[in-house]
Design an enzyme around this catalytic site. Sequence first.
Site, mmCIF file in Angstrom:
data_model
loop_
_atom_site.group_PDB
_atom_site.id
_atom_site.type_symbol
_atom_site.label_atom_id
_atom_site.label_comp_id
_atom_site.label_asym_id
_atom_site.label_seq_id
_atom_site.Cartn_x
_atom_site.Cartn_y
_atom_site.Cartn_z
ATOM 1 N N TYR A 213 57.244 99.501 45.960
ATOM 2 C CA TYR A 213 58.598 99.812 46.430
ATOM 3 C C TYR A 213 58.963 99.165 47.765
ATOM 4 O O TYR A 213 60.101 99.285 48.213
ATOM 5 C CB TYR A 213 58.767 101.332 46.529
ATOM 6 C CG TYR A 213 58.596 102.024 45.194
ATOM 7 C CD1 TYR A 213 59.419 101.703 44.117
ATOM 8 C CD2 TYR A 213 57.593 102.969 44.998
ATOM 9 C CE1 TYR A 213 59.254 102.314 42.882
ATOM 10 C CE2 TYR A 213 57.425 103.586 43.765
ATOM 11 C CZ TYR A 213 58.255 103.248 42.714
ATOM 12 O OH TYR A 213 58.095 103.859 41.492
ATOM 13 N N HIS B 209 67.503 99.388 41.073
ATOM 14 C CA HIS B 209 66.100 99.800 41.221
ATOM 15 C C HIS B 209 65.396 98.864 42.192
ATOM 16 O O HIS B 209 65.626 97.640 42.176
ATOM 17 C CB HIS B 209 65.364 99.739 39.880
ATOM 18 C CG HIS B 209 65.899 100.699 38.867
ATOM 19 N ND1 HIS B 209 65.545 102.026 38.843
ATOM 20 C CD2 HIS B 209 66.772 100.523 37.857
ATOM 21 C CE1 HIS B 209 66.170 102.626 37.845
ATOM 22 N NE2 HIS B 209 66.937 101.740 37.234
HETATM 23 O O1 CA2 Z 1 62.160 101.016 41.250
HETATM 24 C C1 CA2 Z 1 62.913 101.978 41.435
HETATM 25 O O2 CA2 Z 1 63.796 101.991 42.280
HETATM 26 C C2 CA2 Z 1 62.698 103.254 40.607
HETATM 27 O O3 CA2 Z 1 63.974 103.822 40.342
HETATM 28 C C3 CA2 Z 1 61.878 104.180 41.478
HETATM 29 C C4 CA2 Z 1 61.478 105.471 40.770
HETATM 30 C C5 CA2 Z 1 60.840 105.172 39.422
HETATM 31 O O4 CA2 Z 1 60.619 106.394 38.723
HETATM 32 C C6 CA2 Z 1 61.713 104.263 38.566
HETATM 33 O O5 CA2 Z 1 61.013 103.968 37.378
HETATM 34 C C7 CA2 Z 1 62.008 102.968 39.291
HETATM 35 C C8 CA2 Z 1 60.501 106.255 41.624
HETATM 36 C C9 CA2 Z 1 61.025 106.662 42.968
HETATM 37 C C10 CA2 Z 1 59.916 107.247 43.777
HETATM 38 O O6 CA2 Z 1 59.867 106.554 44.995
HETATM 39 C C11 CA2 Z 1 58.784 106.700 45.800
HETATM 40 C C12 CA2 Z 1 58.724 105.838 46.857
HETATM 41 C C13 CA2 Z 1 57.656 105.901 47.716
HETATM 42 C C14 CA2 Z 1 56.658 106.819 47.510
HETATM 43 C C15 CA2 Z 1 56.707 107.675 46.449
HETATM 44 C C16 CA2 Z 1 57.791 107.615 45.587
#
Ligand code: CA2
Length: 145
Positions: A24, A101
């Site tokens: 991310y 995303h």
């Molecule tokens: O890639 C993306 O932006 C997502 O929407 C992020 C979601 C995931 O479930 C999608 O498939 C793709 C997850 C968000 C959680 O974000 C975190 C960031 C840092 C640490 C933990 C979770």
Amino acid sequence: MSKPIYVLNGPNLNLLGTREPEIYGKATLDDVRALCEARAQSLGRSVVFRQSNHEGQLIDWVQEARTEASALVINPAGYGHTSIALLDALKAVDIPVVECHLSNPAAREAFRHHTYVSLAAAGLVSGFGAKSYELAIEAAAGLSA
Ligand code: CA2
């Protein structure tokens, strides 16, 4: 003056920058907010930037956007893959919706390959980290007045 572009963020995105930087990125959600505000300002637009871990709250904000926003950028996070209720709310808005995303869900686990949100979106930006949001703002601004 145009109505603001709403930028809505789903569950766990408040943790951005604290874990899984290889997926991310290192930017925090506040960093992403600042990028969105700057990009919008450069286009003569403004943003309302929000995050919630609660499906109903996100749906309330989508409904608010029907009258208060010129366009909607949404990173639905996990709810994109699960929430028909969020899709129903998005289908009820007449303004352009851009799905966003950080990662590229199509290149990840199979359960991330489908998002309900895509059925209501004009388009999707994914895989560019925080830059996805800037591109999504650009697209949303281009689709709305
Ligand atoms: O890639 C993306 O932006 C997502 O929407 C992020 C979601 C995931 O479930 C999608 O498939 C793709 C997850 C968000 C959680 O974000 C975190 C960031 C840092 C640490 C933990 C979770």
